[in-house]
Design an enzyme around this catalytic site. Structure first.
Site, PDB file in Angstrom:
ATOM      1  N   SER A  56     -30.727 -38.877  54.710  1.00  0.00           N
ATOM      2  CA  SER A  56     -31.383 -38.263  53.557  1.00  0.00           C
ATOM      3  C   SER A  56     -32.595 -37.430  53.943  1.00  0.00           C
ATOM      4  O   SER A  56     -33.235 -36.839  53.084  1.00  0.00           O
ATOM      5  CB  SER A  56     -31.816 -39.345  52.571  1.00  0.00           C
ATOM      6  OG  SER A  56     -32.876 -40.117  53.106  1.00  0.00           O
ATOM      7  N   THR A  76     -34.688 -39.430  50.148  1.00  0.00           N
ATOM      8  CA  THR A  76     -35.947 -38.746  50.497  1.00  0.00           C
ATOM      9  C   THR A  76     -36.878 -39.807  51.049  1.00  0.00           C
ATOM     10  O   THR A  76     -36.670 -40.989  50.807  1.00  0.00           O
ATOM     11  CB  THR A  76     -36.580 -38.171  49.197  1.00  0.00           C
ATOM     12  OG1 THR A  76     -35.703 -37.218  48.619  1.00  0.00           O
ATOM     13  CG2 THR A  76     -37.946 -37.535  49.419  1.00  0.00           C
ATOM     14  N   THR A  89     -37.433 -34.426  52.919  1.00  0.00           N
ATOM     15  CA  THR A  89     -36.059 -34.712  52.477  1.00  0.00           C
ATOM     16  C   THR A  89     -35.075 -33.647  52.940  1.00  0.00           C
ATOM     17  O   THR A  89     -35.466 -32.510  53.209  1.00  0.00           O
ATOM     18  CB  THR A  89     -36.018 -34.767  50.933  1.00  0.00           C
ATOM     19  OG1 THR A  89     -34.750 -35.220  50.500  1.00  0.00           O
ATOM     20  CG2 THR A  89     -36.277 -33.413  50.298  1.00  0.00           C
ATOM     21  N   ARG A 125     -30.845 -24.427  46.929  1.00  0.00           N
ATOM     22  CA  ARG A 125     -31.395 -25.357  45.918  1.00  0.00           C
ATOM     23  C   ARG A 125     -32.644 -26.052  46.491  1.00  0.00           C
ATOM     24  O   ARG A 125     -32.652 -26.534  47.606  1.00  0.00           O
ATOM     25  CB  ARG A 125     -30.346 -26.402  45.543  1.00  0.00           C
ATOM     26  CG  ARG A 125     -30.823 -27.471  44.559  1.00  0.00           C
ATOM     27  CD  ARG A 125     -31.322 -28.708  45.237  1.00  0.00           C
ATOM     28  NE  ARG A 125     -31.607 -29.804  44.310  1.00  0.00           N
ATOM     29  CZ  ARG A 125     -32.233 -30.932  44.644  1.00  0.00           C
ATOM     30  NH1 ARG A 125     -32.627 -31.110  45.879  1.00  0.00           N
ATOM     31  NH2 ARG A 125     -32.451 -31.861  43.760  1.00  0.00           N
ATOM     32  N   VAL A 126     -33.690 -26.081  45.691  1.00  0.00           N
ATOM     33  CA  VAL A 126     -34.916 -26.758  46.095  1.00  0.00           C
ATOM     34  C   VAL A 126     -35.192 -27.865  45.085  1.00  0.00           C
ATOM     35  O   VAL A 126     -35.131 -27.633  43.876  1.00  0.00           O
ATOM     36  CB  VAL A 126     -36.105 -25.766  46.147  1.00  0.00           C
ATOM     37  CG1 VAL A 126     -37.414 -26.500  46.401  1.00  0.00           C
ATOM     38  CG2 VAL A 126     -35.871 -24.712  47.228  1.00  0.00           C
ATOM     39  N   GLY A 127     -35.497 -29.053  45.581  1.00  0.00           N
ATOM     40  CA  GLY A 127     -35.796 -30.171  44.690  1.00  0.00           C
ATOM     41  C   GLY A 127     -37.285 -30.310  44.440  1.00  0.00           C
ATOM     42  O   GLY A 127     -38.057 -29.354  44.556  1.00  0.00           O
ATOM     43  N   ASP A 128     -37.699 -31.530  44.118  1.00  0.00           N
ATOM     44  CA  ASP A 128     -39.108 -31.778  43.789  1.00  0.00           C
ATOM     45  C   ASP A 128     -39.984 -31.995  45.022  1.00  0.00           C
ATOM     46  O   ASP A 128     -41.196 -31.777  44.971  1.00  0.00           O
ATOM     47  CB  ASP A 128     -39.216 -33.005  42.870  1.00  0.00           C
ATOM     48  CG  ASP A 128     -38.544 -34.251  43.463  1.00  0.00           C
ATOM     49  OD1 ASP A 128     -37.619 -34.105  44.294  1.00  0.00           O
ATOM     50  OD2 ASP A 128     -38.946 -35.364  43.085  1.00  0.00           O
ATOM     51  N   THR A 182     -39.030 -40.102  44.780  1.00  0.00           N
ATOM     52  CA  THR A 182     -37.701 -39.906  45.350  1.00  0.00           C
ATOM     53  C   THR A 182     -36.712 -39.954  44.179  1.00  0.00           C
ATOM     54  O   THR A 182     -37.050 -40.445  43.110  1.00  0.00           O
ATOM     55  CB  THR A 182     -37.347 -41.013  46.369  1.00  0.00           C
ATOM     56  OG1 THR A 182     -37.390 -42.277  45.705  1.00  0.00           O
ATOM     57  CG2 THR A 182     -38.303 -41.046  47.540  1.00  0.00           C
ATOM     58  N   GLY A 183     -35.508 -39.479  44.419  1.00  0.00           N
ATOM     59  CA  GLY A 183     -34.509 -39.490  43.341  1.00  0.00           C
ATOM     60  C   GLY A 183     -34.230 -38.082  42.842  1.00  0.00           C
ATOM     61  O   GLY A 183     -34.551 -37.098  43.520  1.00  0.00           O
ATOM     62  N   GLY A 227     -34.438 -34.781  41.855  1.00  0.00           N
ATOM     63  CA  GLY A 227     -35.553 -33.846  41.840  1.00  0.00           C
ATOM     64  C   GLY A 227     -35.600 -32.976  40.608  1.00  0.00           C
ATOM     65  O   GLY A 227     -36.682 -32.630  40.106  1.00  0.00           O
TER      66      GLY A 227
HETATM   67  N1  GLY Z   1     -36.020 -35.908  45.367  1.00  0.00           N
HETATM   68  C1  GLY Z   1     -35.342 -35.157  46.335  1.00  0.00           C
HETATM   69  C2  GLY Z   1     -34.572 -34.047  45.796  1.00  0.00           C
HETATM   70  O1  GLY Z   1     -34.140 -34.063  44.650  1.00  0.00           O
HETATM   71  O2  GLY Z   1     -34.333 -33.097  46.520  1.00  0.00           O
END
Ligand code: GLY
Length: 351
Positions: A78, A198, A216, A226-229, A249-250, A252
């Site tokens: 991850s 993450t 992550t 794609r970009v997460g949080d 985590t989780g 995003g």
């Molecule tokens: N929390 C990590 C992501 O969604 O990329």
């Protein structure tokens, strides 16, 4: 904090009386007791962070050195090297760092071929006038500072990606492994799980300074780019040196729409404990999730998001939308796993 806010769930009804509701006066400038916490994959990370903190090191050095262990670990799929790739089979990494005493931050997103995005994020913070670099620009910048490009896709992650591709649809041309005489190939395809794994790691050092990092490979098999949080300051990580720090985590996407780490730190500023502040973020995500495709038949999110927080006194906490999440804690001895408070029970039909 209105107590009734959390009494909507049976889980919270039993837990809230155990959680301190007392506000605290902010001990600005006075050192707290050292602490490092991380997501459940951060036992080694918190141990490393605490080792550096106890030697008098800056919390930022500690937490980054801590997560580097996980970024380098091919068995954690991850984060960093061995992370699960995007839909094209390319590993793309996101990370952010924040240094409390200087209130500076740096981040990278969609970074390919560099296994320690947290180190690159630190370079962005320290060696540019910017906060976030993405994609090719981030890679070029990393190479400029001597980072070496390498293939981050391990054999295990490549096989997982191929499995996902082969199980994705009955209508495409990929077939899963099957016996040569099997005449009904693909009749029972079950889509492979997508993951959001993450690591977030937060630390309070002996000087009373707070820093944090989140790193992550993001959502597995994501759309490229794609970009997460995780690399978004305020969403996947936030630090205010006078108050505390939070990370996540989780899923995003859910967190990006609520800037939860900022919300958690602001909730602690108003006197909430780290655990209750994390619960505020869970509640916000749960109530803001409105699309049917993301809701169970009981109207609850189909996904999990977990939050982690520490304050200036060295108090810590974690909460997740669903119970059962573990997080790592080191308060100066051995790292241990503790259980995050769940906003909802997993077996919601029993509620
Ligand atoms: N929390 C990590 C992501 O969604 O990329």
């Amino acid at each position: 904090m209105k107590r009734r806010t959390f009494l909507q769930t049976s889980t919270m009804a039993s837990l809230i009386p155990l959680i301190s509701q007392k506000s605290f006066s902010l001990p600005i400038g006075s050192p707290g007791k050292p602490i490092s916490i991380a997501s459940g994959n951060g036992l080694q990370a918190t141990a490393k962070a605490m080792e550096i903190i106890l030697k008098g090191g800056d919390a930022l050095d500690g937490v980054i050195a801590g997560v580097n262990i996980v970024e380098d670990d091919p068995n954690d799929n991850s984060v960093g090297y061995g992370g699960l790739p995007n839909e094209d089979g390319v590993v793309e990494l996101d990370s952010s760092v924040m240094h409390g005493p200087t209130h500076r931050g740096g981040a990278v997103a969609s970074l390919q071929n560099i296994k320690n995005p947290s180190k690159v994020a630190r370079f962005v913070m320290e060696r540019t006038d910017h906060v976030l670099l993405v994609g090719e620009g981030a890679l070029k910048f990393a190479k400029m500072h001597g980072f070496k490009e390498e293939n981050l896709l391990t054999e295990e992650s490549r096989k997982e990606w191929v499995k996902w591709k082969e199980l994705l649809s009955k209508k495409d041309d990929y077939l899963p492994p099957h016996a040569i005489d099997d005449l009904d190939i693909g009749a029972n395809l079950t889509e492979a799980m997508k993951t959001y794994g993450t690591i977030n790691c937060l630390g309070l050092d002996l000087a009373g300074n707070i820093s944090g990092v989140t790193t992550t490979s993001g959502l597995s098999y994501k759309i490229p780019g794609r970009v997460g949080d995780s690399p978004i300051i305020g969403a996947g990580l936030y630090v205010d040196n006078e108050i505390g720090a939070a990370g996540s985590t989780g899923r995003g996407e859910a967190n990006l729409l609520d800037c939860s780490s900022f919300l958690i730190v602001e909730s602690m500023r108003r006197g909430m404990s780290p655990t209750n502040a994390c619960l505020v973020a869970c509640e916000r995500v749960a109530t803001h999730t409105k699309e049917k495709r993301l809701l169970t038949k009981e109207g609850r999110p189909t996904f999990n998001v977990s939050f982690y927080a520490i304050n200036k006194k060295g108090e810590y906490g974690s909460a997740a939308i669903y119970e059962g999440v573990k997080f790592a804690v080191n308060d100066g001895k051995e790292s241990r796993l503790e259980t995050a408070v769940g906003y909802f029970k997993i077996r919601s039909n029993e509620d």
